[in-house]
Design a protein around this motif. Structure first.
Motif, PDB file in Angstrom:
ATOM      1  N   PHE A  24      -5.443  -0.400  -0.288  1.00 14.13           N
ATOM      2  CA  PHE A  24      -5.779   0.026   1.067  1.00 14.13           C
ATOM      3  C   PHE A  24      -6.860  -0.878   1.672  1.00 14.13           C
ATOM      4  O   PHE A  24      -6.723  -1.361   2.796  1.00 14.13           O
ATOM      5  CB  PHE A  24      -6.239   1.487   1.058  1.00 14.13           C
ATOM      6  CG  PHE A  24      -6.671   2.000   2.402  1.00 14.13           C
ATOM      7  CD1 PHE A  24      -5.748   2.176   3.426  1.00 14.13           C
ATOM      8  CD2 PHE A  24      -7.996   2.319   2.640  1.00 14.13           C
ATOM      9  CE1 PHE A  24      -6.143   2.652   4.666  1.00 14.13           C
ATOM     10  CE2 PHE A  24      -8.403   2.799   3.879  1.00 14.13           C
ATOM     11  CZ  PHE A  24      -7.472   2.974   4.892  1.00 14.13           C
TER      12      PHE A  24
ATOM     13  N   SER B 138      -4.536   2.146  -5.632  1.00 15.42           N
ATOM     14  CA  SER B 138      -4.131   2.447  -4.250  1.00 15.42           C
ATOM     15  C   SER B 138      -5.295   2.253  -3.286  1.00 15.42           C
ATOM     16  O   SER B 138      -5.119   1.724  -2.183  1.00 15.42           O
ATOM     17  CB  SER B 138      -3.613   3.884  -4.146  1.00 15.42           C
ATOM     18  OG  SER B 138      -2.421   4.037  -4.872  1.00 15.42           O
TER      19      SER B 138
ATOM     20  N   ILE C 298       0.797   4.111  -2.919  1.00 10.36           N
ATOM     21  CA  ILE C 298       0.571   5.536  -2.661  1.00 10.36           C
ATOM     22  C   ILE C 298       1.738   6.356  -3.208  1.00 10.36           C
ATOM     23  O   ILE C 298       1.531   7.413  -3.829  1.00 10.36           O
ATOM     24  CB  ILE C 298       0.379   5.793  -1.145  1.00 10.36           C
ATOM     25  CG1 ILE C 298      -0.993   5.329  -0.700  1.00 10.36           C
ATOM     26  CG2 ILE C 298       0.583   7.267  -0.797  1.00 10.36           C
ATOM     27  CD1 ILE C 298      -2.154   6.131  -1.256  1.00 10.36           C
TER      28      ILE C 298
ATOM     29  N   SER D 257       1.378   6.617  -6.952  1.00  5.74           N
ATOM     30  CA  SER D 257       0.301   7.536  -7.318  1.00  5.74           C
ATOM     31  C   SER D 257       0.727   8.991  -7.115  1.00  5.74           C
ATOM     32  O   SER D 257       0.451   9.847  -7.965  1.00  5.74           O
ATOM     33  CB  SER D 257      -0.952   7.241  -6.487  1.00  5.74           C
ATOM     34  OG  SER D 257      -1.418   5.946  -6.752  1.00  5.74           O
ATOM     35  N   LEU D 258       1.396   9.262  -6.007  1.00  8.59           N
ATOM     36  CA  LEU D 258       1.857  10.629  -5.750  1.00  8.59           C
ATOM     37  C   LEU D 258       2.866  11.089  -6.800  1.00  8.59           C
ATOM     38  O   LEU D 258       2.769  12.214  -7.313  1.00  8.59           O
ATOM     39  CB  LEU D 258       2.476  10.727  -4.352  1.00  8.59           C
ATOM     40  CG  LEU D 258       1.492  10.679  -3.183  1.00  8.59           C
ATOM     41  CD1 LEU D 258       2.238  10.554  -1.860  1.00  8.59           C
ATOM     42  CD2 LEU D 258       0.602  11.922  -3.176  1.00  8.59           C
TER      43      LEU D 258
ATOM     44  N   TRP E  10      -4.390   5.688  -8.711  1.00  5.57           N
ATOM     45  CA  TRP E  10      -5.111   6.054  -7.485  1.00  5.57           C
ATOM     46  C   TRP E  10      -6.198   5.029  -7.154  1.00  5.57           C
ATOM     47  O   TRP E  10      -6.380   4.669  -5.986  1.00  5.57           O
ATOM     48  CB  TRP E  10      -5.705   7.456  -7.601  1.00  5.57           C
ATOM     49  CG  TRP E  10      -4.668   8.522  -7.370  1.00  5.57           C
ATOM     50  CD1 TRP E  10      -4.108   9.338  -8.310  1.00  5.57           C
ATOM     51  CD2 TRP E  10      -4.042   8.851  -6.129  1.00  5.57           C
ATOM     52  NE1 TRP E  10      -3.176  10.159  -7.723  1.00  5.57           N
ATOM     53  CE2 TRP E  10      -3.118   9.886  -6.382  1.00  5.57           C
ATOM     54  CE3 TRP E  10      -4.163   8.376  -4.833  1.00  5.57           C
ATOM     55  CZ2 TRP E  10      -2.330  10.448  -5.377  1.00  5.57           C
ATOM     56  CZ3 TRP E  10      -3.370   8.936  -3.826  1.00  5.57           C
ATOM     57  CH2 TRP E  10      -2.472   9.966  -4.108  1.00  5.57           C
TER      58      TRP E  10
ATOM     59  N   PHE F 273       0.834  -1.206   0.000  1.00  8.14           N
ATOM     60  CA  PHE F 273       0.000   0.000   0.000  1.00  8.14           C
ATOM     61  C   PHE F 273       0.870   1.258   0.000  1.00  8.14           C
ATOM     62  O   PHE F 273       0.600   2.199  -0.750  1.00  8.14           O
ATOM     63  CB  PHE F 273      -0.956   0.002   1.198  1.00  8.14           C
ATOM     64  CG  PHE F 273      -1.675   1.303   1.380  1.00  8.14           C
ATOM     65  CD1 PHE F 273      -2.584   1.746   0.430  1.00  8.14           C
ATOM     66  CD2 PHE F 273      -1.440   2.097   2.493  1.00  8.14           C
ATOM     67  CE1 PHE F 273      -3.247   2.965   0.588  1.00  8.14           C
ATOM     68  CE2 PHE F 273      -2.095   3.301   2.648  1.00  8.14           C
ATOM     69  CZ  PHE F 273      -3.002   3.738   1.702  1.00  8.14           C
TER      70      PHE F 273
END
Length: 140
Positions: free
Chosen positions: A79, A75, A42, A45-46, A72, A38
């Protein structure tokens, strides 16, 4: 003879309990590994979002934006999978464990949708790139 049989049964039971304890420990380690995934999702994605903010070319391309979106979405799926896996690993209540399993599975389905979005956008980019290579360059 009866004593030997009791000893074998105790050994089997002890071995079974040891295996159960080992499986429980491994399930907890799997939970940690999913949380690490996870964190990686993230971060991906960032960074993709930052690239999109910096690059006008990426912002203008619908397929590039779809790749960022799919990252995203993936992600979010990871999660949910992490929460579900952790719930399963750290409970002994069968009802709560089932709820964790359902949540983890739902996260997996979201990741599948993300993968489809990503693969579709990637395929479109490849098709566009192949088209660019086929077109002769015009020099006046």
């Amino acid at each position: 003879m009866n004593t030997q049989s009791e000893t074998k049964n105790q050994t089997k039971e002890s071995s079974h309990n040891d295996n159960k304890e080992l499986i429980n420990q491994l399930e907890k380690q799997v939970s940690i590994a999913v949380w690490i995934q996870f964190i990686g999702a993230i971060m991906e994605s960032l960074y993709l979002s930052k690239i999109m903010l910096i690059s006008e070319e990426v912002r203008a391309d619908e397929n590039e934006r779809q790749i960022v979106l799919s990252s995203w979405v993936g992600s979010i799926g990871t999660f949910l999978d992490s929460i579900g896996t952790t719930t399963q690993a750290f409970t002994s209540d069968e009802k709560i464990e089932l709820e964790g399993e359902v949540l983890s599975n739902f996260g997996d389905w979201i990741k599948v949708i993300s993968s489809i979005l990503d693969a579709h956008a990637g395929t479109q980019i490849i098709i566009e790139d192949k088209e660019k290579l086929r077109q002769p360059t015009f020099f006046p």
